[in-house]
Design a protein around this motif. Structure first.
Motif, PDB file in Angstrom:
ATOM      1  N   LYS B 168       0.550  -0.864   0.002  1.00 49.78           N
ATOM      2  CA  LYS B 168       0.094   0.068  -0.163  1.00 49.78           C
ATOM      3  C   LYS B 168       0.628   1.243   0.375  1.00 49.78           C
ATOM      4  O   LYS B 168       0.072   2.368   0.381  1.00 49.78           O
ATOM      5  N   GLU B 175      -8.486   5.723  -0.379  1.00 48.17           N
ATOM      6  CA  GLU B 175      -8.391   3.966  -0.557  1.00 48.17           C
ATOM      7  C   GLU B 175      -8.396   3.120   0.851  1.00 48.17           C
ATOM      8  O   GLU B 175      -7.790   1.935  -0.102  1.00 48.17           O
ATOM      9  N   LEU B 176      -8.094   3.338   2.044  1.00 41.53           N
ATOM     10  CA  LEU B 176      -7.556   2.736   2.982  1.00 41.53           C
ATOM     11  C   LEU B 176      -8.981   1.985   3.800  1.00 41.53           C
ATOM     12  O   LEU B 176      -9.112   2.717   4.178  1.00 41.53           O
ATOM     13  N   SER B 177      -8.247   0.805   4.123  1.00 46.54           N
ATOM     14  CA  SER B 177      -9.773   0.585   4.973  1.00 46.54           C
ATOM     15  C   SER B 177      -9.404   1.153   6.995  1.00 46.54           C
ATOM     16  O   SER B 177      -8.399   1.579   7.038  1.00 46.54           O
ATOM     17  N   GLY B 178     -10.316   0.638   7.429  1.00 50.57           N
ATOM     18  CA  GLY B 178      -9.626   2.036   8.915  1.00 50.57           C
ATOM     19  C   GLY B 178      -8.225   0.316   9.794  1.00 50.57           C
ATOM     20  O   GLY B 178      -7.758   2.190   9.900  1.00 50.57           O
ATOM     21  N   GLN B 180      -6.012  -0.648   8.392  1.00 48.48           N
ATOM     22  CA  GLN B 180      -4.848  -0.203   7.686  1.00 48.48           C
ATOM     23  C   GLN B 180      -5.197   1.192   7.877  1.00 48.48           C
ATOM     24  O   GLN B 180      -3.088   1.411   7.805  1.00 48.48           O
ATOM     25  N   SER B 181      -5.702   1.994   8.224  1.00 47.73           N
ATOM     26  CA  SER B 181      -5.436   3.652   8.249  1.00 47.73           C
ATOM     27  C   SER B 181      -4.125   3.375   9.550  1.00 47.73           C
ATOM     28  O   SER B 181      -3.504   4.123   9.708  1.00 47.73           O
ATOM     29  N   LEU B 206     -13.000   1.186  13.983  1.00 49.84           N
ATOM     30  CA  LEU B 206     -13.387   0.496  13.376  1.00 49.84           C
ATOM     31  C   LEU B 206     -14.106  -0.335  13.670  1.00 49.84           C
ATOM     32  O   LEU B 206     -14.754  -1.091  14.619  1.00 49.84           O
ATOM     33  N   ASP B 207     -14.758  -1.035  12.228  1.00 50.83           N
ATOM     34  CA  ASP B 207     -15.623  -1.786  12.507  1.00 50.83           C
ATOM     35  C   ASP B 207     -14.806  -3.134  13.143  1.00 50.83           C
ATOM     36  O   ASP B 207     -13.757  -3.842  12.831  1.00 50.83           O
ATOM     37  N   LEU B 210     -11.807  -5.769  11.931  1.00 58.91           N
ATOM     38  CA  LEU B 210     -10.737  -5.213  11.785  1.00 58.91           C
ATOM     39  C   LEU B 210      -9.734  -4.641  12.671  1.00 58.91           C
ATOM     40  O   LEU B 210      -8.233  -4.405  12.408  1.00 58.91           O
TER      41      LEU B 210
END
Ligand SMILES: Nc1ncnc2c1ncn2[C@@H]1O[C@H](COP(=O)(O)OP(=O)(O)OP(=O)(O)O)[C@@H](O)[C@H]1O
Ligand SMILES: [Mg+2]
Lengths: 229, 284
Positions: B168, B175-178, B180-181, B206-207, B210
């Motif tokens: 990444k 463009e990142l998921s939570g 990843q962020s 986060l979900d 994640l």
């Protein structure tokens, strides 16, 4: 055909004055507005209040009134008369007169006030977290503003800015009330000679210019679409 | 010996007294989690430690150096404040990545901005120590800057590897998921090599599916003996990762101890109520 060419060249000359006024106003008002916006969000109350009042006056009264005041008041108060200009530059001589400068001052101040409000809204819309992330990463205030916040602000304010800038090119027509020789001045001149169509022709100049501006703003918007704020 | 000592922190916002005398010792390499109900002052404490807020009263000592003392006669200037902040890293609940920079640039931006000052210092040293002419100094400084830049780029890539986001590198935050962020945010904080890394509810935004990947990264940091202060609502994680658990209530440290003691044998009434409310919420 000869008439058409004559009208075209006269209107073009007038429009170059309009565009000059437009460009110079932007060059002055865009940075000036940023400085004013810093003042209106300053923690120092006297400064903040002073500039808020100024912005309120500039946005709350007609631009035409401001143009009149700036052009006539100094003379009426015996302060100074707008100096006559003789730059010695052939092109400038025809386009830049003292009236032009008075109009430029009025437009710059007025638009700086509008821009400052747009900047302020943009800066305040950036989440506090962005400033704090910069702080905990050891950045200076200047670095946070220029490296982190500014581009986000620019992205945020492009839609309101483009509206305002498009309004500016049309507002330049107000300058012919103090006899700046802009495009409408000449169109009106032809009308008094009995020619109506140059008025519509002049309108077409504005339309094309606004069309170009719209394309430019769309481009910039697209360029900044790679990130979200 | 305590590495970080927090002594008697008081902090009010207007009429609201948020911290009412916090005392906390943290050893080097220790992982301390802070738990407590909403509004108990956990975030405020972390913000005070990171110099985002100034305690009204209190003292903070890191590695024998007094970083903050409310009784000092002189307030820190911006430069001093910045230097002191760099002792700590802070990972926010809401990530606060810089949206216009890609992942790698998010990590390297702050260290890169520090180079200029470091180069100035280096230049001064050179001038004092050795006899070099102008051109030689200029060359040495240019080399210094180049080396630093390479170092930072290399370190950035290593950090990406550590948080498992090598692929990444060029992605933008949007463009990142939570999860990843948040991992990028952790790497970004680590890039400045803080002595103590603080987390404010790193998984709360986060979900649920994640949270695992972020907690895994934090656990891997524990293995490397990083000193960390973690505010969290993840009790399972706190139990698992902490050397010490601090329970805050109403602006004071109500109870503190090994995870086993805190979770299995709570002493204070408030902690018992808090723990039972948590387990009820989880439906356990
Ligand atoms: N800048 C501020 N101005 C005024 N009040 C504040 C400010 N920051 C925090 N507070 C108040 O301080 C109290 C403690 O807030 P804090 O965010 O430290 O709690 P917390 O333990 O982190 O809670 P949570 O678990 O909800 O994150 C709250 O009542 C909050 O309203
Ligand atoms: Mg909090």
């Amino acid at each position: 055909m000869g008439e058409f060419l004559q009208v075209t060249s006269q209107l073009l000359e007038g429009f170059s004055t309009s565009v000059m006024l437009f460009i110079l106003t932007l060059i002055i008002a865009l940075p000036l507005g940023l400085i004013i916006s810093f003042c209106t969000i300053s923690k120092f109350a006297p400064l903040r209040i002073f500039f808020k009042v100024i912005v309120w006056i500039l946005r709350g009264t007609p631009l035409m009134l401001q143009i009149f005041v700036i052009f006539y008041l100094p003379g009426l108060l015996n302060l100074f008369v707008w100096p006559t200009m003789d730059t010695g530059w052939a092109w400038f001589d025809r386009t830049i007169t003292t009236r032009f400068i008075a109009a430029l001052v009025a437009f710059s101040i007025n638009y700086a006030a509008y821009f400052s409000e747009i900047y302020r809204g943009g800066i305040e819309s950036i989440s506090k977290g962005q400033f704090e992330a910069g702080q905990v990463l050891g950045m200076t205030k200047t670095q946070i503003f220029f490296k982190v916040v500014l581009l986000q602000v620019i992205k945020r304010i492009i839609p309101p800015m483009s509206n305002e800038i498009i309004t500016l090119i049309k507002d330049t027509a107000l300058a012919n009330f103090i006899s700046v020789l802009d495009i409408l001045y000449w169109a009106k001149d032809f009308m008094l000679d009995g020619l109506i169509w140059p008025l519509f022709y002049a309108g077409a100049f504005y339309l094309v210019f606004v069309g170009l501006l719209t394309i430019i703003f769309n481009r910039v918007e697209k360029k900044l679409s790679y990130f979200r704020v | 010996m305590a590495y970080l000592e927090i002594k008697d922190f008081y902090k009010s916002f207007g009429e609201v007294e948020v911290l009412k005398g916090i005392n906390l010792d943290i050893k080097k390499g220790e992982v301390v989690t802070i738990i407590g109900s909403s509004g108990s002052g956990k975030t405020t404490l972390l913000r005070c430690i990171n110099f985002l807020e100034t305690p009204d009263v209190g003292e903070m000592i890191l590695d024998g150096e007094n970083l903050f003392s409310s009784s000092a006669d002189k307030k820190d200037g911006e430069k001093e404040l910045r230097d002191k902040r760099l002792n700590f890293g802070l990972v926010f609940q809401s990530f606060n990545l810089f949206p216009q920079y890609n992942v790698l640039d998010n990590i390297t931006l702050a260290p890169t901005l520090l180079i200029k000052e470091q180069a100035e210092t280096y230049k001064k040293e050179l001038k004092e120590k050795v006899e070099l002419n102008r051109a030689e100094i200029k060359k040495a400084v240019a080399e210094f800057i180049q080396n630093k830049k390479e170092e930072i780029a290399k370190a950035g890539k290593e950090l990406l590897e550590m948080v498992d986001l090598v692929e990444k590198e060029k992605a933008y935050p949007c463009e990142l998921s939570g999860g990843q962020s948040q991992r990028v945010a952790i790497a970004r904080a680590l890039a400045l090599k803080p002595k103590i890394l603080c987390f404010d509810e790193p998984t709360s935004a986060l979900d649920p599916e994640l949270t695992g990947e972020v907690l895994k990264v934090i656990k891997s940091l524990k293995k490397k003996d990083r000193t960390m202060i973690i505010v969290t609502h993840e009790m399972g994680f706190a139990k698992n990762v902490s050397d010490k658990v601090v329970f805050m209530a109403d602006g004071v440290v109500e109870e503190m101890g090994k995870p086993k003691e805190i979770f299995e044998n709570p002493q204070s009434e408030k902690l018992k109520v808090f723990l039972s409310s948590i387990t009820n919420k989880d439906g356990e």
